[in-house]
Design a protein around this motif. Structure first.
Motif, PDB file in Angstrom:
ATOM      1  N   GLY A  88     -10.537   6.887  37.531  1.00 36.88           N
ATOM      2  CA  GLY A  88     -11.594   5.870  37.475  1.00 36.88           C
ATOM      3  C   GLY A  88     -11.046   4.475  37.692  1.00 36.88           C
ATOM      4  O   GLY A  88     -10.043   4.285  38.401  1.00 36.88           O
ATOM      5  N   SER A  89     -11.668   3.489  37.030  1.00 37.57           N
ATOM      6  CA  SER A  89     -11.406   2.074  37.329  1.00 37.57           C
ATOM      7  C   SER A  89      -9.945   1.628  37.167  1.00 37.57           C
ATOM      8  O   SER A  89      -9.400   0.967  38.043  1.00 37.57           O
ATOM      9  CB  SER A  89     -12.285   1.192  36.441  1.00 37.57           C
ATOM     10  N   ILE A  90      -9.289   1.986  36.045  1.00 37.79           N
ATOM     11  CA  ILE A  90      -7.934   1.448  35.814  1.00 37.79           C
ATOM     12  C   ILE A  90      -6.864   2.234  36.559  1.00 37.79           C
ATOM     13  O   ILE A  90      -5.738   1.756  36.744  1.00 37.79           O
ATOM     14  CB  ILE A  90      -7.606   1.386  34.289  1.00 37.79           C
TER      15      ILE A  90
ATOM     16  N   ASP B 159      -9.674  14.600  38.114  1.00 42.04           N
ATOM     17  CA  ASP B 159     -10.806  13.909  37.503  1.00 42.04           C
ATOM     18  C   ASP B 159     -11.948  14.913  37.376  1.00 42.04           C
ATOM     19  O   ASP B 159     -12.084  15.818  38.204  1.00 42.04           O
ATOM     20  CB  ASP B 159     -11.253  12.700  38.339  1.00 42.04           C
ATOM     21  N   LEU B 160     -12.763  14.717  36.341  1.00 42.37           N
ATOM     22  CA  LEU B 160     -13.958  15.565  36.177  1.00 42.37           C
ATOM     23  C   LEU B 160     -14.838  15.435  37.413  1.00 42.37           C
ATOM     24  O   LEU B 160     -15.519  16.378  37.797  1.00 42.37           O
ATOM     25  CB  LEU B 160     -14.760  15.101  34.950  1.00 42.37           C
TER      26      LEU B 160
ATOM     27  N   ARG C  14     -14.318  11.732  43.282  1.00 44.21           N
ATOM     28  CA  ARG C  14     -13.476  10.595  42.898  1.00 44.21           C
ATOM     29  C   ARG C  14     -11.995  10.979  42.971  1.00 44.21           C
ATOM     30  O   ARG C  14     -11.156  10.210  43.441  1.00 44.21           O
ATOM     31  CB  ARG C  14     -13.862  10.160  41.473  1.00 44.21           C
TER      32      ARG C  14
ATOM     33  N   THR D 157      -8.005   8.479  31.123  1.00 40.18           N
ATOM     34  CA  THR D 157      -9.338   9.044  30.870  1.00 40.18           C
ATOM     35  C   THR D 157     -10.001   8.316  29.694  1.00 40.18           C
ATOM     36  O   THR D 157      -9.407   7.425  29.084  1.00 40.18           O
ATOM     37  CB  THR D 157      -9.203  10.537  30.533  1.00 40.18           C
TER      38      THR D 157
ATOM     39  N   ASN E 203     -11.231   7.439  25.980  1.00 38.32           N
ATOM     40  CA  ASN E 203     -10.404   7.456  24.760  1.00 38.32           C
ATOM     41  C   ASN E 203     -10.526   8.762  23.967  1.00 38.32           C
ATOM     42  O   ASN E 203      -9.561   9.199  23.350  1.00 38.32           O
ATOM     43  CB  ASN E 203     -10.791   6.290  23.840  1.00 38.32           C
TER      44      ASN E 203
ATOM     45  N   HIS F 124      -7.868  11.341  24.977  1.00 40.10           N
ATOM     46  CA  HIS F 124      -6.431  11.033  24.986  1.00 40.10           C
ATOM     47  C   HIS F 124      -5.635  12.005  24.111  1.00 40.10           C
ATOM     48  O   HIS F 124      -4.580  12.492  24.540  1.00 40.10           O
ATOM     49  CB  HIS F 124      -6.183   9.600  24.508  1.00 40.10           C
TER      50      HIS F 124
ATOM     51  N   GLU G 120      -2.874   5.585  28.540  1.00 39.79           N
ATOM     52  CA  GLU G 120      -3.527   4.274  28.449  1.00 39.79           C
ATOM     53  C   GLU G 120      -3.835   3.921  26.996  1.00 39.79           C
ATOM     54  O   GLU G 120      -3.986   4.783  26.147  1.00 39.79           O
ATOM     55  CB  GLU G 120      -4.823   4.260  29.282  1.00 39.79           C
ATOM     56  N   LYS G 121      -3.935   2.631  26.738  1.00 36.29           N
ATOM     57  CA  LYS G 121      -4.368   2.168  25.419  1.00 36.29           C
ATOM     58  C   LYS G 121      -5.855   2.406  25.282  1.00 36.29           C
ATOM     59  O   LYS G 121      -6.519   2.458  26.319  1.00 36.29           O
ATOM     60  CB  LYS G 121      -4.042   0.707  25.184  1.00 36.29           C
TER      61      LYS G 121
ATOM     62  N   TRP H 250     -19.013   5.093  29.028  1.00 38.46           N
ATOM     63  CA  TRP H 250     -18.342   5.642  27.845  1.00 38.46           C
ATOM     64  C   TRP H 250     -17.807   4.534  26.924  1.00 38.46           C
ATOM     65  O   TRP H 250     -17.676   4.747  25.723  1.00 38.46           O
ATOM     66  CB  TRP H 250     -17.217   6.599  28.259  1.00 38.46           C
ATOM     67  N   PHE H 251     -17.466   3.354  27.478  1.00 41.43           N
ATOM     68  CA  PHE H 251     -16.940   2.256  26.653  1.00 41.43           C
ATOM     69  C   PHE H 251     -17.953   1.863  25.569  1.00 41.43           C
ATOM     70  O   PHE H 251     -17.573   1.381  24.512  1.00 41.43           O
ATOM     71  CB  PHE H 251     -16.673   1.003  27.502  1.00 41.43           C
TER      72      PHE H 251
ATOM     73  N   HIS I 292      -5.221  -5.102  22.795  1.00 38.92           N
ATOM     74  CA  HIS I 292      -4.173  -5.738  23.612  1.00 38.92           C
ATOM     75  C   HIS I 292      -3.557  -6.933  22.875  1.00 38.92           C
ATOM     76  O   HIS I 292      -2.338  -7.088  22.832  1.00 38.92           O
ATOM     77  CB  HIS I 292      -4.767  -6.279  24.925  1.00 38.92           C
TER      78      HIS I 292
ATOM     79  N   TYR J  17     -16.037  -6.207  34.109  1.00 42.98           N
ATOM     80  CA  TYR J  17     -15.319  -4.938  34.286  1.00 42.98           C
ATOM     81  C   TYR J  17     -16.294  -3.831  33.947  1.00 42.98           C
ATOM     82  O   TYR J  17     -17.013  -3.910  32.947  1.00 42.98           O
ATOM     83  CB  TYR J  17     -14.111  -4.892  33.346  1.00 42.98           C
TER      84      TYR J  17
ATOM     85  N   ALA K 127     -16.236   3.501  35.587  1.00 45.39           N
ATOM     86  CA  ALA K 127     -16.535   4.090  36.903  1.00 45.39           C
ATOM     87  C   ALA K 127     -17.978   4.621  36.917  1.00 45.39           C
ATOM     88  O   ALA K 127     -18.671   4.511  37.932  1.00 45.39           O
ATOM     89  CB  ALA K 127     -15.538   5.195  37.211  1.00 45.39           C
TER      90      ALA K 127
HETATM   91  N1  LIG Z   1      -4.458  -1.343  30.244  1.00 45.25           N
HETATM   92  C1  LIG Z   1      -5.605  -1.937  30.516  1.00 45.25           C
HETATM   93  O1  LIG Z   1      -5.681  -3.151  30.671  1.00 45.25           O
HETATM   94  C2  LIG Z   1      -6.846  -1.101  30.635  1.00 45.25           C
HETATM   95  C3  LIG Z   1      -7.963  -1.603  31.293  1.00 45.25           C
HETATM   96  C4  LIG Z   1      -9.084  -0.783  31.401  1.00 45.25           C
HETATM   97  C5  LIG Z   1      -9.089   0.479  30.837  1.00 45.25           C
HETATM   98  N2  LIG Z   1      -7.993   0.933  30.163  1.00 45.25           N
HETATM   99  C6  LIG Z   1      -7.985   2.264  29.536  1.00 45.25           C
HETATM  100  O2  LIG Z   1      -7.878   3.240  30.559  1.00 45.25           O
HETATM  101  C7  LIG Z   1      -8.659   4.389  30.220  1.00 45.25           C
HETATM  102  C8  LIG Z   1      -9.664   4.637  31.329  1.00 45.25           C
HETATM  103  O3  LIG Z   1     -10.493   3.493  31.515  1.00 45.25           O
HETATM  104  P1  LIG Z   1     -11.262   3.212  32.889  1.00 45.25           P
HETATM  105  O4  LIG Z   1     -11.727   1.826  32.827  1.00 45.25           O
HETATM  106  O5  LIG Z   1     -10.459   3.655  34.035  1.00 45.25           O
HETATM  107  O6  LIG Z   1     -12.526   4.202  32.675  1.00 45.25           O
HETATM  108  P2  LIG Z   1     -13.409   4.871  33.839  1.00 45.25           P
HETATM  109  O7  LIG Z   1     -14.618   5.394  33.186  1.00 45.25           O
HETATM  110  O8  LIG Z   1     -13.563   3.910  34.967  1.00 45.25           O
HETATM  111  O9  LIG Z   1     -12.495   6.069  34.351  1.00 45.25           O
HETATM  112  C9  LIG Z   1     -12.177   7.174  33.527  1.00 45.25           C
HETATM  113  C10 LIG Z   1     -12.131   8.416  34.397  1.00 45.25           C
HETATM  114  O10 LIG Z   1     -11.675   9.502  33.580  1.00 45.25           O
HETATM  115  C11 LIG Z   1     -12.389  10.670  33.981  1.00 45.25           C
HETATM  116  N3  LIG Z   1     -12.299  11.642  32.902  1.00 45.25           N
HETATM  117  C12 LIG Z   1     -12.830  11.565  31.667  1.00 45.25           C
HETATM  118  N4  LIG Z   1     -12.497  12.652  30.934  1.00 45.25           N
HETATM  119  C13 LIG Z   1     -11.729  13.435  31.731  1.00 45.25           C
HETATM  120  C14 LIG Z   1     -11.072  14.681  31.559  1.00 45.25           C
HETATM  121  N5  LIG Z   1     -11.154  15.372  30.419  1.00 45.25           N
HETATM  122  N6  LIG Z   1     -10.376  15.188  32.601  1.00 45.25           N
HETATM  123  C15 LIG Z   1     -10.299  14.522  33.779  1.00 45.25           C
HETATM  124  N7  LIG Z   1     -10.890  13.329  34.003  1.00 45.25           N
HETATM  125  C16 LIG Z   1     -11.590  12.790  32.978  1.00 45.25           C
HETATM  126  C17 LIG Z   1     -13.792  10.170  34.275  1.00 45.25           C
HETATM  127  O11 LIG Z   1     -14.504  11.062  35.107  1.00 45.25           O
HETATM  128  C18 LIG Z   1     -13.498   8.816  34.965  1.00 45.25           C
HETATM  129  O12 LIG Z   1     -13.412   8.940  36.365  1.00 45.25           O
HETATM  130  C19 LIG Z   1      -9.267   4.090  28.850  1.00 45.25           C
HETATM  131  O13 LIG Z   1      -8.482   4.625  27.840  1.00 45.25           O
HETATM  132  C20 LIG Z   1      -9.242   2.564  28.775  1.00 45.25           C
HETATM  133  O14 LIG Z   1      -9.170   2.088  27.443  1.00 45.25           O
HETATM  134  C21 LIG Z   1      -6.876   0.168  30.074  1.00 45.25           C
END
Ligand SMILES: NC(=O)c1ccc[n+]([C@@H]2O[C@H](COP(=O)([O-])OP(=O)(O)OC[C@H]3O[C@@H](n4cnc5c(N)ncnc54)[C@H](O)[C@@H]3O)[C@@H](O)[C@H]2O)c1
Length: 352
Positions: A12-14, A35-36, A40, A73, A75, A78, A95-96, A163-164, A181, A218, A221
Motif C-alpha cells: 500500500g501507501s508506505i 498483498d491481500l 496492487r 500491513t 497494525n 503486525h 513498520e511502526k 483502517w487507520f 514517531h 496522507y 490505500a
Molecule cells: N514510517 C512511516 O512514516 C509510516 C508512514 C505511513 C504508514 N506507516 C505504517 O506502515 C503500515 C502500512 O501503512 P500504509 O499507509 O501503507 O497503509 P495502506 O492501507 O496504504 O497499505 C497497507 C496494505 O497492506 C495490505 N494488507 C493488509 N493486511 C494484509 C495481510 N494480512 N496480508 C497482505 N497484505 C495485507 C492492504 O491490502 C494494503 O494494501 C502501518 O503499520 C503504518 O502505521 C509508517
C-alpha cells in the motif's frame, strides 16, 4: 556476494519507500511481494521486478529463497506476521507501531528471541541524519542530563481514513500513528529512560473532517471516510524513572492555523531541537548561543531516512548485527502508548 533476497508484505501507501530503498541498495534484491489486493501486489511486482506475487503472506514465508521481509500491513496484522516470519527463519523489518498491545509486543519479543532472527522496527525518525548527529552529541554528554522534552505532531486535516480510522485494525488514532514517531525519537534521544507513569487525555470532538477540501492528506490505500472510531487528538505527560518527563501532543485534526511538528529536548548543559530545523542551544561567554549544524536537510527528510533505515537493515542481516531500533524498544513504546490510552480512558494517571 549474493544480495539479500527480500519479500515485501503489504504494497500500500508506505511500501514504495521500502521498495525504492531496497532497489537502491546493491546488496538487496526484491524477489517477492504480497498483498491481500492482488492487483496492487502485481503492480508493485512489475514496477520493482519481483518474480513472485502472493496474496497470502504464509505462502511468501514458505518460499525458502526469501531471507528477509518488510512488513507494511495494517497494525492489527503486525504481530501475527512478525511471529510467523521469524518462525519461518526470515529477518524482519516491521513498520511502526510494532503492534497494538503490550501483550502482542511481548509475544513478538519472545518469538524473536527464540528464533535468533533480527527484528528491526521502522522507527524511521531515528534513521534521519540529523537525529543521528544529535544522538551522538547527546551520548557524548554535550547536553548533560536531559530532564525534559516536548514532542508535538499536530495535523489540522490528516485523518488517513480506512483502517487507520478503525480502532480494531489500527489500535488507536494519531497518538499511535504519528505520535509514536515523536515519542520514540524523544525517548531515544533522552537515552531510553524507563517509563514509570503516564497521565493522558484523548478527544473525539471534530470527527474526521473528510468534508474539508483543498488540503493534501496522507491516505490509506483503501481510503474510506465512512468509519471513524479513533481519537482526533490526544496529549500526555510521561514520567521516567530517572525523574525526566516528556510532554506529548498529536492530532489527526484540530483547529490549528497550521500543521505543527517538533521534538525539543532540554538538558542540564544545553538543549536541542530536531524539527522543523536542527538547533543546538548552549550557554557560553555568559550568553546563549544557538547553533545550526550545516547538514544536507534542515529538518526531517523522508526519503533519505528510509534509505538509511533499509541500508541499516540489510547491513544487520549481512553482518548479524543488532538494529538501533530493536524489538525491546518496540515493547517499551507499546507500554507507553497503551498507558496513554488507559490513562485517558480512566481519567487518572496510570503506573506502567
Ligand atoms: N514510517 C512511516 O512514516 C509510516 C508512514 C505511513 C504508514 N506507516 C505504517 O506502515 C503500515 C502500512 O501503512 P500504509 O499507509 O501503507 O497503509 P495502506 O492501507 O496504504 O497499505 C497497507 C496494505 O497492506 C495490505 N494488507 C493488509 N493486511 C494484509 C495481510 N494480512 N496480508 C497482505 N497484505 C495485507 C492492504 O491490502 C494494503 O494494501 C502501518 O503499520 C503504518 O502505521 C509508517
Amino acid at each position: 556476494m549474493k544480495p539479500v533476497q527480500i519479500g515485501v508484505i503489504g504494497t500500500g501507501s508506505i511500501s514504495s519507500l521500502h521498495l525504492d530503498s531496497y532497489k537502491n541498495n546493491p546488496n538487496a534484491k526484491i524477489v517477492a511481494v504480497c498483498d491481500l489486493n492482488e492487483e496492487r501486489a502485481r503492480e508493485a511486482a512489475e514496477k520493482y521486478g519481483a518474480e513472485n506475487v502472493y496474496t497470502d503472506y504464509n505462502e511468501l514465508l514458505a518460499n525458502p529463497e526469501i531471507e528477509a521481509v518488510s512488513i507494511c500491513t495494517w497494525n492489527n496484522t503486525h504481530a501475527e506476521i512478525c511471529i510467523a516470519a521469524v518462525k519461518a527463519g526470515k529477518h524482519v523489518l516491521v513498520e511502526k507501531p510494532l503492534c497494538r498491545t503490550v501483550k502482542e509486543a511481548l509475544q513478538i519479543q519472545e518469538a524473536v528471541q527464540a528464533s535468533g532472527k533480527i527484528l528491526q522496527i521502522g522507527f524511521v525518525r531515528r534513521y534521519d541524519a540529523n537525529a543521528q548527529l544529535l544522538k551522538s552529541l547527546a551520548d557524548s554528554g554535550e547536553f548533560g542530563e536531559i530532564y525534559y522534552a516536548k514532542a508535538t505532531s499536530l495535523r489540522r486535516i490528516g485523518n488517513p481514513g480506512g483502517w487507520f480510522a478503525d480502532i480494531e485494525r489500527s489500535g488507536g488514532g494519531p497518538l499511535i500513528d504519528i505520535g509514536v514517531h515523536v515519542i520514540d525519537l524523544s525517548w531515544y534521544l533522552m537515552g531510553r529512560p524507563k517509563p514509570v507513569s503516564v497521565s493522558a487525555n484523548t478527544y473525539r470532538k471534530l470527527g474526521n473532517r473528510a468534508n474539508v477540501e483543498g488540503l493534501w492528506r496522507y491516505k490509506a490505500a483503501d481510503y474510506d471516510a465512512s468509519k471513524n472510531t479513533v481519537e482526533d487528538m490526544g496529549n500526555a505527560l510521561i514520567r521516567f524513572e530517572n525523574g525526566a518527563s516528556l510532554a506529548v501532543e498529536a492530532s489527526f485534526t484540530i483547529h490549528a492555523k497550521d500543521n505543527e511538528g517538533f521534538v525539543k529536548l532540554y538538558g542540564e548543559k544545553g538543549g536541542m531541537e530536531v524539527d522543523p530545523e536542527v538547533v543546538i542551544v548552549t550557554e557560553k561567554y555568559n550568553t546563549i548561543i544557538n547553533s545550526y549544524p550545516q547538514t544536507d536537510h534542515k529538518g526531517f527528510h523522508f526519503e533519505s531516512a528510509f534509505q538509511n533505515e533499509i541500508n541499516h537493515f540489510i547491513d544487520n542481516v549481512i553482518n548479524g548485527t543488532k538494529p538501533i531500533s530493536p524489538v525491546e524498544d518496540g515493547v517499551e513504546m507499546m507500554k507507553i502508548l497503551c498507558g496513554i490510552y488507559e490513562s485517558a480512558a480512566k481519567g487518572v494517571e496510570v503506573q506502567l
